[in-house]
Motif scaffolding. Structure first.
Motif, PDB file in Angstrom:
ATOM      1  N   ALA A 282       0.839  -1.207   0.000  1.00  0.00           N
ATOM      2  CA  ALA A 282       0.000   0.000   0.000  1.00  0.00           C
ATOM      3  C   ALA A 282       0.872   1.255   0.000  1.00  0.00           C
ATOM      4  O   ALA A 282       1.956   1.275   0.583  1.00  0.00           O
ATOM      5  CB  ALA A 282      -0.919   0.005   1.220  1.00  0.00           C
ATOM      6  N   ASP A 283       0.393   2.299  -0.648  1.00  0.00           N
ATOM      7  CA  ASP A 283       1.097   3.576  -0.646  1.00  0.00           C
ATOM      8  C   ASP A 283       1.315   4.049   0.785  1.00  0.00           C
ATOM      9  O   ASP A 283       0.389   4.056   1.588  1.00  0.00           O
ATOM     10  CB  ASP A 283       0.304   4.640  -1.400  1.00  0.00           C
ATOM     11  CG  ASP A 283       0.280   4.413  -2.905  1.00  0.00           C
ATOM     12  OD1 ASP A 283       1.161   3.684  -3.400  1.00  0.00           O
ATOM     13  OD2 ASP A 283      -0.612   4.966  -3.560  1.00  0.00           O
ATOM     14  N   GLY A 284       2.532   4.420   1.094  1.00  0.00           N
ATOM     15  CA  GLY A 284       2.848   4.953   2.406  1.00  0.00           C
ATOM     16  C   GLY A 284       3.094   3.918   3.484  1.00  0.00           C
ATOM     17  O   GLY A 284       3.432   4.275   4.616  1.00  0.00           O
ATOM     18  N   ALA A 285       2.940   2.636   3.169  1.00  0.00           N
ATOM     19  CA  ALA A 285       3.158   1.587   4.171  1.00  0.00           C
ATOM     20  C   ALA A 285       4.626   1.566   4.575  1.00  0.00           C
ATOM     21  O   ALA A 285       5.515   1.594   3.734  1.00  0.00           O
ATOM     22  CB  ALA A 285       2.740   0.231   3.637  1.00  0.00           C
ATOM     23  N   MET A 286       4.857   1.552   5.873  1.00  0.00           N
ATOM     24  CA  MET A 286       6.226   1.531   6.392  1.00  0.00           C
ATOM     25  C   MET A 286       6.602   0.172   6.970  1.00  0.00           C
ATOM     26  O   MET A 286       7.685  -0.337   6.707  1.00  0.00           O
ATOM     27  CB  MET A 286       6.388   2.614   7.456  1.00  0.00           C
ATOM     28  CG  MET A 286       6.205   4.016   6.919  1.00  0.00           C
ATOM     29  SD  MET A 286       6.229   5.271   8.216  1.00  0.00           S
ATOM     30  CE  MET A 286       7.887   5.091   8.861  1.00  0.00           C
ATOM     31  N   CYS A 287       5.720  -0.397   7.786  1.00  0.00           N
ATOM     32  CA  CYS A 287       5.990  -1.695   8.378  1.00  0.00           C
ATOM     33  C   CYS A 287       4.695  -2.302   8.893  1.00  0.00           C
ATOM     34  O   CYS A 287       3.685  -1.612   9.041  1.00  0.00           O
ATOM     35  CB  CYS A 287       7.022  -1.615   9.493  1.00  0.00           C
ATOM     36  SG  CYS A 287       6.599  -0.508  10.834  1.00  0.00           S
ATOM     37  N   ALA A 288       4.748  -3.588   9.152  1.00  0.00           N
ATOM     38  CA  ALA A 288       3.584  -4.308   9.671  1.00  0.00           C
ATOM     39  C   ALA A 288       4.073  -5.508  10.458  1.00  0.00           C
ATOM     40  O   ALA A 288       5.160  -6.033  10.209  1.00  0.00           O
ATOM     41  CB  ALA A 288       2.674  -4.759   8.529  1.00  0.00           C
ATOM     42  N   ALA A 289       3.247  -5.919  11.409  1.00  0.00           N
ATOM     43  CA  ALA A 289       3.574  -7.091  12.222  1.00  0.00           C
ATOM     44  C   ALA A 289       2.285  -7.774  12.651  1.00  0.00           C
ATOM     45  O   ALA A 289       1.241  -7.133  12.777  1.00  0.00           O
ATOM     46  CB  ALA A 289       4.379  -6.688  13.451  1.00  0.00           C
ATOM     47  N   VAL A 290       2.374  -9.064  12.872  1.00  0.00           N
ATOM     48  CA  VAL A 290       1.300  -9.825  13.488  1.00  0.00           C
ATOM     49  C   VAL A 290       1.804 -10.164  14.880  1.00  0.00           C
ATOM     50  O   VAL A 290       2.912 -10.695  15.043  1.00  0.00           O
ATOM     51  CB  VAL A 290       0.955 -11.088  12.672  1.00  0.00           C
ATOM     52  CG1 VAL A 290      -0.088 -11.925  13.387  1.00  0.00           C
ATOM     53  CG2 VAL A 290       0.469 -10.699  11.273  1.00  0.00           C
ATOM     54  N   VAL A 291       0.988  -9.810  15.890  1.00  0.00           N
ATOM     55  CA  VAL A 291       1.452  -9.865  17.277  1.00  0.00           C
ATOM     56  C   VAL A 291       0.516 -10.714  18.133  1.00  0.00           C
ATOM     57  O   VAL A 291      -0.701 -10.615  18.027  1.00  0.00           O
ATOM     58  CB  VAL A 291       1.516  -8.427  17.862  1.00  0.00           C
ATOM     59  CG1 VAL A 291       2.048  -8.448  19.286  1.00  0.00           C
ATOM     60  CG2 VAL A 291       2.351  -7.514  16.975  1.00  0.00           C
ATOM     61  N   ASP A 292       1.112 -11.518  19.001  1.00  0.00           N
ATOM     62  CA  ASP A 292       0.374 -12.288  20.005  1.00  0.00           C
ATOM     63  C   ASP A 292       0.224 -11.391  21.226  1.00  0.00           C
ATOM     64  O   ASP A 292       1.210 -11.049  21.878  1.00  0.00           O
ATOM     65  CB  ASP A 292       1.154 -13.547  20.356  1.00  0.00           C
ATOM     66  CG  ASP A 292       0.537 -14.367  21.466  1.00  0.00           C
ATOM     67  OD1 ASP A 292      -0.471 -13.927  22.071  1.00  0.00           O
ATOM     68  OD2 ASP A 292       1.066 -15.450  21.741  1.00  0.00           O
ATOM     69  N   SER A 293      -1.013 -10.996  21.539  1.00  0.00           N
ATOM     70  CA  SER A 293      -1.214 -10.047  22.636  1.00  0.00           C
ATOM     71  C   SER A 293      -1.074 -10.699  24.016  1.00  0.00           C
ATOM     72  O   SER A 293      -0.979  -9.996  25.015  1.00  0.00           O
ATOM     73  CB  SER A 293      -2.567  -9.343  22.517  1.00  0.00           C
ATOM     74  OG  SER A 293      -3.620 -10.252  22.654  1.00  0.00           O
ATOM     75  N   ALA A 294      -1.026 -12.008  24.086  1.00  0.00           N
ATOM     76  CA  ALA A 294      -0.794 -12.662  25.378  1.00  0.00           C
ATOM     77  C   ALA A 294       0.658 -12.480  25.821  1.00  0.00           C
ATOM     78  O   ALA A 294       0.928 -12.279  27.000  1.00  0.00           O
ATOM     79  CB  ALA A 294      -1.140 -14.139  25.292  1.00  0.00           C
ATOM     80  N   SER A 295       1.565 -12.513  24.852  1.00  0.00           N
ATOM     81  CA  SER A 295       2.991 -12.427  25.176  1.00  0.00           C
ATOM     82  C   SER A 295       3.646 -11.137  24.698  1.00  0.00           C
ATOM     83  O   SER A 295       4.737 -10.799  25.158  1.00  0.00           O
ATOM     84  CB  SER A 295       3.726 -13.605  24.541  1.00  0.00           C
ATOM     85  OG  SER A 295       3.661 -13.506  23.119  1.00  0.00           O
ATOM     86  N   GLY A 296       3.027 -10.446  23.736  1.00  0.00           N
ATOM     87  CA  GLY A 296       3.650  -9.272  23.143  1.00  0.00           C
ATOM     88  C   GLY A 296       4.672  -9.622  22.077  1.00  0.00           C
ATOM     89  O   GLY A 296       5.346  -8.753  21.534  1.00  0.00           O
ATOM     90  N   MET A 297       4.772 -10.901  21.745  1.00  0.00           N
ATOM     91  CA  MET A 297       5.762 -11.366  20.773  1.00  0.00           C
ATOM     92  C   MET A 297       5.188 -11.302  19.355  1.00  0.00           C
ATOM     93  O   MET A 297       4.009 -11.540  19.141  1.00  0.00           O
ATOM     94  CB  MET A 297       6.183 -12.804  21.077  1.00  0.00           C
ATOM     95  CG  MET A 297       6.808 -12.977  22.450  1.00  0.00           C
ATOM     96  SD  MET A 297       8.344 -12.093  22.678  1.00  0.00           S
ATOM     97  CE  MET A 297       9.394 -12.974  21.584  1.00  0.00           C
ATOM     98  N   MET A 298       6.075 -11.011  18.408  1.00  0.00           N
ATOM     99  CA  MET A 298       5.669 -10.969  17.010  1.00  0.00           C
ATOM    100  C   MET A 298       5.644 -12.372  16.418  1.00  0.00           C
ATOM    101  O   MET A 298       6.554 -13.162  16.652  1.00  0.00           O
ATOM    102  CB  MET A 298       6.631 -10.099  16.211  1.00  0.00           C
ATOM    103  CG  MET A 298       6.566  -8.636  16.579  1.00  0.00           C
ATOM    104  SD  MET A 298       7.650  -7.615  15.568  1.00  0.00           S
ATOM    105  CE  MET A 298       9.257  -8.260  16.023  1.00  0.00           C
ATOM    106  N   LEU A 299       4.621 -12.643  15.630  1.00  0.00           N
ATOM    107  CA  LEU A 299       4.522 -13.907  14.905  1.00  0.00           C
ATOM    108  C   LEU A 299       5.091 -13.757  13.503  1.00  0.00           C
ATOM    109  O   LEU A 299       5.332 -14.732  12.813  1.00  0.00           O
ATOM    110  CB  LEU A 299       3.063 -14.361  14.840  1.00  0.00           C
ATOM    111  CG  LEU A 299       2.358 -14.509  16.191  1.00  0.00           C
ATOM    112  CD1 LEU A 299       0.892 -14.852  15.993  1.00  0.00           C
ATOM    113  CD2 LEU A 299       3.056 -15.553  17.044  1.00  0.00           C
TER     114      LEU A 299
END
Length: 119
Positions: free
Chosen positions: A14-31
């Motif tokens: 997408a225009d202007g996209a800088m970064c993205a992550a999928v995150v587990d909110s139980a641990s705060g860790m990125m998937l």
């Protein structure tokens, strides 16, 4: 259906996209994560607290509803948090350059990616 990494890569088109992550909110860790401009490990942990706080507030208010997304507007960036309906406790974190992106189109892309992501 798309893998986590394919979904992240799709968001970054997408225009202007800088970064993205999928995150587990139980641990705060990125998937999964990709992009530049933000320390994604710090952001994932910090935004986990944002999602948890909003869910706690909703429970305290007796709101029987779900979060579609949370928008944080900074001077130069949009930060979108979207809890996944299909996978409780997981959210997508999406950062956009405010000057280069269209917020409505970015939110639409985020909805589309959510529908296609598989675990």
């Amino acid at each position: 259906m798309a893998t986590i990494q394919q979904s992240i890569d799709n968001l970054l088109t997408a225009d202007g996209a800088m970064c993205a992550a999928v995150v587990d909110s139980a641990s705060g860790m990125m998937l999964g994560a990709a992009g530049t401009g933000v320390d994604l490990e710090v952001a994932a942990a910090g935004n986990t607290e944002v999602v948890r706080a909003k869910l706690k507030t909703m429970r305290s208010l007796g709101l029987n509803d779900v979060i579609e997304d949370i928008l944080i507007t900074l001077g130069k960036q949009y930060h979108l948090l979207r809890p996944l309906a299909q996978k409780e406790g997981v959210f997508i974190y999406y950062v956009l350059d405010k000057a280069k992106s269209n917020l409505a189109l970015a939110r639409r892309k985020l909805q589309e990616v959510e529908k296609d992501i598989t675990f």
